[in-house]
Motif scaffolding. Structure first.
Motif, PDB file in Angstrom:
ATOM      1  N   ARG A   1       0.904  -1.262  -0.201  1.00 37.80           N
ATOM      2  CA  ARG A   1       0.065  -0.102   0.160  1.00 37.80           C
ATOM      3  C   ARG A   1       0.834   1.143  -0.087  1.00 37.80           C
ATOM      4  O   ARG A   1       1.738   1.470   0.994  1.00 37.80           O
ATOM      5  CB  ARG A   1      -0.957  -0.056   1.125  1.00 37.80           C
ATOM      6  CG  ARG A   1      -1.709   1.102   1.254  1.00 37.80           C
ATOM      7  CD  ARG A   1      -2.915   0.878   2.341  1.00 37.80           C
ATOM      8  NE  ARG A   1      -3.722   1.987   2.244  1.00 37.80           N
ATOM      9  CZ  ARG A   1      -4.817   2.135   3.060  1.00 37.80           C
ATOM     10  NH1 ARG A   1      -5.073   1.372   4.069  1.00 37.80           N
ATOM     11  NH2 ARG A   1      -5.701   3.198   3.059  1.00 37.80           N
ATOM     12  N   ALA A   2       0.792   1.984  -1.055  1.00 40.71           N
ATOM     13  CA  ALA A   2       1.414   3.398  -0.994  1.00 40.71           C
ATOM     14  C   ALA A   2       0.716   4.422  -0.008  1.00 40.71           C
ATOM     15  O   ALA A   2      -0.219   4.145   0.560  1.00 40.71           O
ATOM     16  CB  ALA A   2       1.178   3.823  -2.579  1.00 40.71           C
ATOM     17  N   LYS A   3       1.696   5.553   0.195  1.00 41.88           N
ATOM     18  CA  LYS A   3       1.237   6.534   1.112  1.00 41.88           C
ATOM     19  C   LYS A   3      -0.096   7.063   0.495  1.00 41.88           C
ATOM     20  O   LYS A   3      -0.974   7.556   1.553  1.00 41.88           O
ATOM     21  CB  LYS A   3       2.145   7.301   1.195  1.00 41.88           C
ATOM     22  CG  LYS A   3       3.358   7.033   2.106  1.00 41.88           C
ATOM     23  CD  LYS A   3       4.644   8.253   2.358  1.00 41.88           C
ATOM     24  CE  LYS A   3       5.655   7.552   2.872  1.00 41.88           C
ATOM     25  NZ  LYS A   3       6.711   8.695   3.181  1.00 41.88           N
ATOM     26  N   ASN A   4      -0.477   7.273  -0.814  1.00 41.40           N
ATOM     27  CA  ASN A   4      -1.602   7.940  -1.233  1.00 41.40           C
ATOM     28  C   ASN A   4      -2.829   7.074  -1.101  1.00 41.40           C
ATOM     29  O   ASN A   4      -3.911   7.494  -1.651  1.00 41.40           O
ATOM     30  CB  ASN A   4      -1.084   8.330  -2.391  1.00 41.40           C
ATOM     31  CG  ASN A   4      -0.912   7.320  -3.458  1.00 41.40           C
ATOM     32  OD1 ASN A   4      -0.867   6.360  -3.214  1.00 41.40           O
ATOM     33  ND2 ASN A   4      -0.496   7.926  -4.743  1.00 41.40           N
TER      34      ASN A   4
END
Length: 75
Positions: A11-14
């Motif tokens: 999962r990316a920060k965005n």
């Protein structure tokens, strides 16, 4: 025996979800699709997760490989 197809996800920060196959990006899920994917992954075992990621990326066997091998075009 566990079926490791070589898929991982992170999962990316965005909020995006990056699905990787053998350390190369295979697909990026955004928005509702990313949320749906993460909810599904929580309730699955390892093999089911691998199959789901293969399905999402389109990298899965279709069941006709043996027939295709014998087709005149592939000889």
């Amino acid at each position: 025996m566990m079926s490791d197809l070589g898929f991982t996800f992170r999962r990316a920060k965005n909020g995006d979800v990056i699905v990787e196959h053998r350390a190369k990006t295979a697909s990026t899920l955004r928005g509702d699709k990313a949320r749906w994917f993460l909810q599904d992954m929580d309730g699955m075992d390892f093999e089911s997760q691998q199959q789901e990621m293969a399905r999402i990326t389109g990298n899965y066997k279709r069941g006709n490989e043996r027939q295709a091998r014998n087709h005149p075009r592939n000889r």
